[in-house]
Write an enzyme that holds these catalytic residues in place. Structure first.
Site, PDB file in Angstrom:
ATOM      1  N   THR A   1      23.680   6.636  -3.385  1.00 64.65           N
ATOM      2  CA  THR A   1      24.563   7.630  -2.782  1.00 64.65           C
ATOM      3  C   THR A   1      24.059   8.032  -1.408  1.00 64.65           C
ATOM      4  O   THR A   1      22.879   7.863  -1.083  1.00 64.65           O
ATOM      5  CB  THR A   1      24.654   8.897  -3.637  1.00 64.65           C
ATOM      6  OG1 THR A   1      23.449   9.660  -3.507  1.00 64.65           O
ATOM      7  CG2 THR A   1      24.919   8.590  -5.089  1.00 64.65           C
ATOM      8  N   ASP A   2      24.945   8.589  -0.612  1.00 65.97           N
ATOM      9  CA  ASP A   2      24.515   9.222   0.633  1.00 65.97           C
ATOM     10  C   ASP A   2      23.703  10.458   0.279  1.00 65.97           C
ATOM     11  O   ASP A   2      23.668  10.907  -0.869  1.00 65.97           O
ATOM     12  CB  ASP A   2      25.721   9.576   1.501  1.00 65.97           C
ATOM     13  CG  ASP A   2      25.404   9.472   2.982  1.00 65.97           C
ATOM     14  OD1 ASP A   2      24.236   9.718   3.358  1.00 65.97           O
ATOM     15  OD2 ASP A   2      26.318   9.169   3.770  1.00 65.97           O
ATOM     16  N   TRP A   3      23.060  11.033   1.268  1.00 64.32           N
ATOM     17  CA  TRP A   3      22.036  12.042   1.024  1.00 64.32           C
ATOM     18  C   TRP A   3      22.615  13.404   0.614  1.00 64.32           C
ATOM     19  O   TRP A   3      23.541  13.904   1.245  1.00 64.32           O
ATOM     20  CB  TRP A   3      21.195  12.207   2.287  1.00 64.32           C
ATOM     21  CG  TRP A   3      19.906  11.434   2.296  1.00 64.32           C
ATOM     22  CD1 TRP A   3      18.696  11.907   2.717  1.00 64.32           C
ATOM     23  CD2 TRP A   3      19.659  10.082   1.887  1.00 64.32           C
ATOM     24  NE1 TRP A   3      17.727  10.933   2.580  1.00 64.32           N
ATOM     25  CE2 TRP A   3      18.290   9.805   2.072  1.00 64.32           C
ATOM     26  CE3 TRP A   3      20.463   9.083   1.347  1.00 64.32           C
ATOM     27  CZ2 TRP A   3      17.701   8.585   1.758  1.00 64.32           C
ATOM     28  CZ3 TRP A   3      19.883   7.851   1.032  1.00 64.32           C
ATOM     29  CH2 TRP A   3      18.531   7.618   1.240  1.00 64.32           C
TER      30      TRP A   3
END
Length: 597
Positions: free
Chosen positions: A315-317
């Protein structure tokens, strides 16, 4: 190898049979997986930022970024994937820190090596929210600049050089390329894309991946690439970015969802190993209206099933927990599922089909879900297999360490810097040249702004006033709106129009002397007033003053071509459809425009 060393190695392999490199990777994965506790599995599912200590030492807790010490990450949280934050003065320092971190990992029960990742480190970008300063690495134009060269071989060469520099210091995962289509001119992440055209983005993204991953020879010399942001982060409502709640919606009024998948299809064909979905949530599509990292219809239905992708999905942060950035409260990017608790968000992400939680360090939440029977341990095994497979394929179990002394000679070598400098020159696009003021004759009297006088002095006599000059060269940044917080202002967003003061200043200088304006086009600025005032206008996407002056003086050819349209007005931008390329009415300059001097 001595007999004693051989005996020690044999004993180690007997105790840890997954270290036997003669076995197939799949078998080694299963041998190690069978020995792992649920706690060790949970630690593998998290990747977050990490800092290095001074001069290559392990870092203690970092109060500025709110990070625990390196030891706590590895020994207490059981984590083995980290995104290196910041920049070191030397490659040797990064390499020494990396080796100390690997020694720390080797001291754990199973000795699973660490995998270090990074955001882009080779460019001139001024947006640290999306990229890092080059530091000791060779310096190249950003992705838009690579796109401006139209040269897939050059892009693959860049990837190959970056691969050598990354592996020299122990970085084995590139959190790039970004193959989103720049179909919304106002979007703050345009600079890191390959522009507006799907075919070009796919071609260059594939070349980039081949360079980093060492072609078809993926292994101990490779850097694993993580293409982003699936299924395409460009169609942002009003051009706002989903790092922030006001930019969470991705919209498709032109019905072009499928077009944004094309560069990803090219990346899959090129063998990309990892994928990062974006923060945004699709609106009025067939897919669930939740952020892509939570979106089972996208990650499982589209990515896993339709595209048959079996690599790592990270996932993105920061999708799970609220945080503080630069002292400001910053909510988790849990768009569409804001009402869920962090525990429920972790559950939904796993159910969606992601393998790893980016920007998070909370394996205790996974353990709680398993303890409650809400997530089966076999579900963890699916992702752990992928993550272990990558470590084995990269050769990290055979040799996790790097040669710190050699790193300084490899990273930023004269050959690599020269290649980066040549790419900078090749990327510069000359957009207008009224009265043929370019190329200028070396030795003329130059008035400069945004260029160090000592650099300009190599091309002419530097004077202090436009009235005393034969030619003025001004460097500008594309305009953006100031927002409420420091972090927001890392993401250049809002209007693309230059302020009246900037236009008036260009006109004032141009009234006194023929004037060349060079604009750092991290977004497609409204250039009409500048083109009208100046004798010539150029665009760059990360180029030194020397590279610019080489092109303007004719010492290097002008070969850059626009990677997007330049809109004629903000009204045209506002009327365009965010998901449709080349959709602004009557653009000032078209995609592919660029003059040859």
């Amino acid at each position: 190898m001595t007999d004693a060393t051989t005996t020690t190695a044999e004993a180690e392999t007997a105790a840890r049979p997954w270290l036997d490199a003669s076995l197939p990777v799949a078998e080694r994965v299963e041998l190690l997986l069978a020995e792992m506790t649920v706690e060790e599995k949970a630690g593998l599912l998290f990747q977050t930022m990490i800092t290095m200590g001074e001069d290559g030492e392990l870092a203690e807790a970092d109060p500025v970024f709110g990070l625990p010490s390196n030891r706590e990450f590895v020994l207490e949280k059981g984590m083995t994937h980290f995104n290196l934050l910041g920049v070191a003065p030397t490659a040797g320092a990064i390499a020494r820190w990396h080796n100390k971190l690997q020694e720390l990992a080797a001291s754990t029960r199973l000795g699973i090596p660490v995998t270090i990742s990074t955001d882009p480190r080779h460019s001139f970008t001024e947006n640290p929210g999306a990229a890092m300063l080059a530091g000791p690495f060779s310096q190249w134009p950003d992705a838009l600049g690579l796109a401006a060269t139209r040269d897939a071989a050059l892009v693959e060469r860049f990837g190959d050089i970056a691969r050598q520099e990354y592996t020299a210091v122990g970085i084995r995962v590139a959190l790039h390329p970004q193959v989103d289509l720049a179909t919304e001119p106002r979007w703050s992440r345009v600079l890191q894309t390959f522009g507006e055209d799907a075919e070009l983005s796919g071609e260059l993204g594939a070349a980039y991946i081949r360079g980093f991953q060492n072609g078809d020879a993926f292994g101990a010399e490779s850097v694993s690439t993580m293409v982003k942001h699936f299924p395409g982060g460009g169609p942002q409502k009003d051009g706002e970015d989903p790092h922030f709640a006001y930019g969470r919606e991705q919209v498709y009024p032109g019905g072009q969802f499928e077009l944004h998948l094309k560069p990803f299809a090219a990346a899959f064909d090129a063998g990309v190993r990892q994928v990062m979905p974006y923060y945004g949530m699709p609106v009025d599509t067939e897919y669930e209206e939740v952020g892509f990292g939570f979106n089972k219809s996208v990650l499982t239905g589209l990515l896993r099933e339709r595209f048959e992708f079996d690599g790592i999905v990270c996932t993105d942060w920061g999708l799970v927990n609220d945080a503080a950035i630069f002292g400001q409260p910053f909510p988790a990017r849990a768009w569409g599922v804001e009402h869920l608790t962090p525990l429920e968000r972790v559950e939904k992400i796993l159910d969606a089909g992601a393998d790893q939680f980016g920007g998070e360090a909370c394996p205790e939440l996974v353990l709680e879900l398993v303890a409650q029977g809400r997530v089966d341990e076999q579900r963890l095994d699916v992702s752990v297999r992928r993550l272990l497979r990558e470590k084995f394929a990269l050769g990290l179990f055979e040799n996790p360490f790097v040669d710190a002394e050699a790193a300084d000679a490899i990273v930023g070598s004269a050959e690599f810097r020269a290649a980066g400098d040549a790419a900078q020159r090749a990327s510069i696009a000359v957009l207008s040249n009224r009265d043929a003021v370019l190329p200028f004759t070396p030795g003329v009297k130059l008035y400069v702004e945004g260029i160090a006088p000592e650099v300009a002095a190599a091309y002419g006599e530097v004077v202090d006033s436009p009235a005393d000059a034969d030619l003025a060269v001004l460097r500008l940044q594309a305009p953006f709106e100031q927002r409420a917080t420091m972090f927001e202002n890392f993401f250049h967003a809002g209007s693309l129009e230059f302020s009246g003061d900037v236009v008036a200043h260009v006109a004032e200088v141009a009234a006194a002397v023929p004037t060349v304006v060079d604009v750092f086009l991290d977004r497609p600025a409204i250039l009409g007033p500048v083109v009208e005032a100046a004798s010539a206008v150029a665009g760059n996407w990360g180029a030194s003053a020397a590279a610019l002056l080489d092109v303007l003086s004719g010492a290097a050819p002008a070969g850059g071509r626009l990677p997007f349209d330049i809109p004629s007005s903000m009204a045209a931008v506002e009327a365009s459809r965010p998901d449709v390329p080349f959709d602004t009415a009557d653009p000032l300059f078209r995609f592919g425009h660029g003059l040859t001097l």
